[in-house]
Design a protein around this motif. Sequence first.
Motif, PDB file in Angstrom:
ATOM      1  N   LYS A 131       0.882  -1.350   0.036  1.00  0.00           N
ATOM      2  CA  LYS A 131      -0.019  -0.021   0.094  1.00  0.00           C
ATOM      3  C   LYS A 131       1.002   1.134   0.089  1.00  0.00           C
ATOM      4  O   LYS A 131       1.944   1.160   0.917  1.00  0.00           O
ATOM      5  CB  LYS A 131      -1.116  -0.087   1.277  1.00  0.00           C
ATOM      6  CG  LYS A 131      -1.878   1.202   1.259  1.00  0.00           C
ATOM      7  CD  LYS A 131      -2.662   1.139   2.528  1.00  0.00           C
ATOM      8  CE  LYS A 131      -3.618   2.262   2.452  1.00  0.00           C
ATOM      9  NZ  LYS A 131      -4.605   2.223   3.741  1.00  0.00           N
ATOM     10  N   GLY A 146      -7.874  -4.511  -6.694  1.00  0.00           N
ATOM     11  CA  GLY A 146      -8.651  -4.970  -5.640  1.00  0.00           C
ATOM     12  C   GLY A 146      -9.564  -4.076  -4.899  1.00  0.00           C
ATOM     13  O   GLY A 146     -10.397  -3.871  -5.706  1.00  0.00           O
ATOM     14  N   THR A 147      -9.515  -3.942  -3.799  1.00  0.00           N
ATOM     15  CA  THR A 147     -10.505  -3.072  -3.015  1.00  0.00           C
ATOM     16  C   THR A 147      -9.870  -1.663  -2.353  1.00  0.00           C
ATOM     17  O   THR A 147      -8.906  -1.900  -1.487  1.00  0.00           O
ATOM     18  CB  THR A 147     -11.253  -3.742  -2.085  1.00  0.00           C
ATOM     19  OG1 THR A 147     -11.822  -5.009  -2.484  1.00  0.00           O
ATOM     20  CG2 THR A 147     -12.313  -3.048  -1.335  1.00  0.00           C
ATOM     21  N   PRO A 148     -10.265  -0.658  -2.843  1.00  0.00           N
ATOM     22  CA  PRO A 148      -9.560   0.696  -2.313  1.00  0.00           C
ATOM     23  C   PRO A 148     -10.229   0.934  -0.877  1.00  0.00           C
ATOM     24  O   PRO A 148     -11.380   0.744  -0.667  1.00  0.00           O
ATOM     25  CB  PRO A 148      -9.931   1.695  -3.547  1.00  0.00           C
ATOM     26  CG  PRO A 148     -11.205   1.157  -3.823  1.00  0.00           C
ATOM     27  CD  PRO A 148     -11.133  -0.428  -3.956  1.00  0.00           C
ATOM     28  N   HIS A 149      -9.377   1.498   0.061  1.00  0.00           N
ATOM     29  CA  HIS A 149      -9.808   1.818   1.252  1.00  0.00           C
ATOM     30  C   HIS A 149      -9.675   3.339   1.533  1.00  0.00           C
ATOM     31  O   HIS A 149     -10.151   3.790   2.585  1.00  0.00           O
ATOM     32  CB  HIS A 149      -9.080   1.064   2.280  1.00  0.00           C
ATOM     33  CG  HIS A 149      -9.129  -0.355   1.938  1.00  0.00           C
ATOM     34  ND1 HIS A 149     -10.238  -0.931   2.407  1.00  0.00           N
ATOM     35  CD2 HIS A 149      -8.334  -1.177   1.447  1.00  0.00           C
ATOM     36  CE1 HIS A 149     -10.023  -2.396   2.348  1.00  0.00           C
ATOM     37  NE2 HIS A 149      -9.025  -2.682   1.694  1.00  0.00           N
ATOM     38  N   SER A 151     -10.977   6.725   1.313  1.00  0.00           N
ATOM     39  CA  SER A 151     -12.121   7.630   0.947  1.00  0.00           C
ATOM     40  C   SER A 151     -11.849   9.028   0.542  1.00  0.00           C
ATOM     41  O   SER A 151     -12.686   9.849   0.063  1.00  0.00           O
ATOM     42  CB  SER A 151     -13.351   7.353   1.790  1.00  0.00           C
ATOM     43  OG  SER A 151     -12.921   7.928   2.976  1.00  0.00           O
ATOM     44  N   LYS A 157     -13.320   3.708 -11.289  1.00  0.00           N
ATOM     45  CA  LYS A 157     -13.175   2.390 -11.654  1.00  0.00           C
ATOM     46  C   LYS A 157     -13.071   2.249 -13.170  1.00  0.00           C
ATOM     47  O   LYS A 157     -13.760   2.916 -13.995  1.00  0.00           O
ATOM     48  CB  LYS A 157     -14.903   1.912 -11.072  1.00  0.00           C
ATOM     49  CG  LYS A 157     -15.047   0.329 -11.605  1.00  0.00           C
ATOM     50  CD  LYS A 157     -16.022  -0.266 -10.927  1.00  0.00           C
ATOM     51  CE  LYS A 157     -16.307  -1.778 -11.531  1.00  0.00           C
ATOM     52  NZ  LYS A 157     -17.772  -2.138 -11.037  1.00  0.00           N
ATOM     53  N   ASP A 160     -13.996  -4.651 -13.813  1.00  0.00           N
ATOM     54  CA  ASP A 160     -14.044  -5.569 -12.950  1.00  0.00           C
ATOM     55  C   ASP A 160     -13.157  -6.616 -13.571  1.00  0.00           C
ATOM     56  O   ASP A 160     -13.249  -7.090 -14.601  1.00  0.00           O
ATOM     57  CB  ASP A 160     -15.381  -6.370 -12.634  1.00  0.00           C
ATOM     58  CG  ASP A 160     -16.288  -5.077 -11.625  1.00  0.00           C
ATOM     59  OD1 ASP A 160     -15.646  -4.875 -10.797  1.00  0.00           O
ATOM     60  OD2 ASP A 160     -17.532  -5.301 -11.811  1.00  0.00           O
ATOM     61  N   GLU A 200      -5.040  -9.523   2.597  1.00  0.00           N
ATOM     62  CA  GLU A 200      -5.172 -10.897   2.089  1.00  0.00           C
ATOM     63  C   GLU A 200      -4.899 -12.273   2.870  1.00  0.00           C
ATOM     64  O   GLU A 200      -3.975 -13.007   2.541  1.00  0.00           O
ATOM     65  CB  GLU A 200      -4.639 -10.921   0.626  1.00  0.00           C
ATOM     66  CG  GLU A 200      -5.133  -9.701  -0.172  1.00  0.00           C
ATOM     67  CD  GLU A 200      -4.889 -10.151  -1.621  1.00  0.00           C
ATOM     68  OE1 GLU A 200      -4.766 -11.444  -2.074  1.00  0.00           O
ATOM     69  OE2 GLU A 200      -4.805  -9.298  -2.604  1.00  0.00           O
ATOM     70  N   THR A 204     -11.811 -15.012  -0.610  1.00  0.00           N
ATOM     71  CA  THR A 204     -13.442 -14.891  -0.537  1.00  0.00           C
ATOM     72  C   THR A 204     -13.850 -15.505  -1.854  1.00  0.00           C
ATOM     73  O   THR A 204     -13.660 -14.988  -2.827  1.00  0.00           O
ATOM     74  CB  THR A 204     -13.710 -13.283  -0.494  1.00  0.00           C
ATOM     75  OG1 THR A 204     -13.137 -12.483   0.678  1.00  0.00           O
ATOM     76  CG2 THR A 204     -15.108 -13.201  -0.511  1.00  0.00           C
ATOM     77  N   SER A 267     -12.029  -8.429  -8.548  1.00  0.00           N
ATOM     78  CA  SER A 267     -11.373  -7.304  -8.261  1.00  0.00           C
ATOM     79  C   SER A 267     -11.568  -6.022  -9.023  1.00  0.00           C
ATOM     80  O   SER A 267     -11.848  -6.297 -10.290  1.00  0.00           O
ATOM     81  CB  SER A 267      -9.878  -7.761  -8.121  1.00  0.00           C
ATOM     82  OG  SER A 267      -9.544  -8.769  -7.223  1.00  0.00           O
ATOM     83  N   MET A 268     -11.804  -5.056  -8.610  1.00  0.00           N
ATOM     84  CA  MET A 268     -11.855  -3.858  -9.201  1.00  0.00           C
ATOM     85  C   MET A 268     -10.673  -3.523  -9.844  1.00  0.00           C
ATOM     86  O   MET A 268      -9.515  -3.336  -9.001  1.00  0.00           O
ATOM     87  CB  MET A 268     -12.456  -2.666  -8.380  1.00  0.00           C
ATOM     88  CG  MET A 268     -12.632  -1.424  -9.125  1.00  0.00           C
ATOM     89  SD  MET A 268     -12.707  -0.029  -8.358  1.00  0.00           S
ATOM     90  CE  MET A 268     -14.664  -0.395  -7.284  1.00  0.00           C
TER      91      MET A 268
END
Length: 306
Positions: A131, A146-149, A151, A157, A160, A200, A204, A267-268
């Motif tokens: 990161k 992946g998934t951004p955190h 904000s 985007k 997918d 990770e 999932t 994943s995005m």
Amino acid sequence: MAYMESLRVFCRVVELGSITSGGRDLRLTPAVASKRIKELEKHLGVRLFNRTTRSLTPTEVGQQFYTEALRILETVDEAESVVARFSDAPRGTVRVTAPMAAGRRIIAPLVPEFVDQNPNIDVRMRMSDRKVDILADGLDVAFFVGTPHDSSLKLRKIADCTRTLCAAPAYLEQAGTPKHPEDLLQGHNCLLLRYPRSPEYFWTLNSDTGYRKFEVSGKYDADDSDVLLNWALDGRGIVNKPLFEVAEHLRSGRLVEILPDARPMPSMFGCLYPHKKLQDPKIRLLVDFVARRGLEVLKASTSHST
């Protein structure tokens, strides 16, 4: 302009903790970067850094000057961005980061084409699976899979990305082929991407009741996604990968998809950038270009594997 360059050198030295690193980030030799710092200290009549053989830290006045210098540089950058909107040929430097696999397979191959179309724009790219702090590292755009955190940043985007579980035939012959997601928990070597604060530690996967988290484990983990791929190709375990990373190996048979009905959550693929960069023409040009051409690359790489 020399004074502005000295301010930029000073700020990057503070942020990176050394004259060598600060200069390298701005494509300057350590000697030139050191000269810029000395000129700045002479001009201001104060010492900006405490220097020892092992460390370089800003003095109290140096820290205060850094805060104000950074504000000046941000104001100048924003002013230049406003002017650039009226130009037919945006110019300047774009600092980009991307994860290893996406950087090597999607972003980096597109950079020369982008620069050919926009010769007044320089692209400086760094790749890491860890990161990154966009603001602290002085970056303009961070591509991710992946998934951004975060904000506080603007998110765009792009697509997918289908993910897949796969392993080499040799591994499956030796360890057996999982028939159900729960089988992954029965002694299989799951290859994990791990680094400090990595999310990770589980996979999932799709199931009859929707996506479920499986706390898989194994003998191997690494902080470089390509290392995991090489281990999988060497028959060392099962890997969870975006399809674009492994499509060619699935086509060749070097890897085999397992649990196709329990594929991992997609994943995005997208990018993050500070809100203040939204109107910068060179940033917008690069993001639009990668969004368009990157989507084409993704579709082409996976067209025969889904």
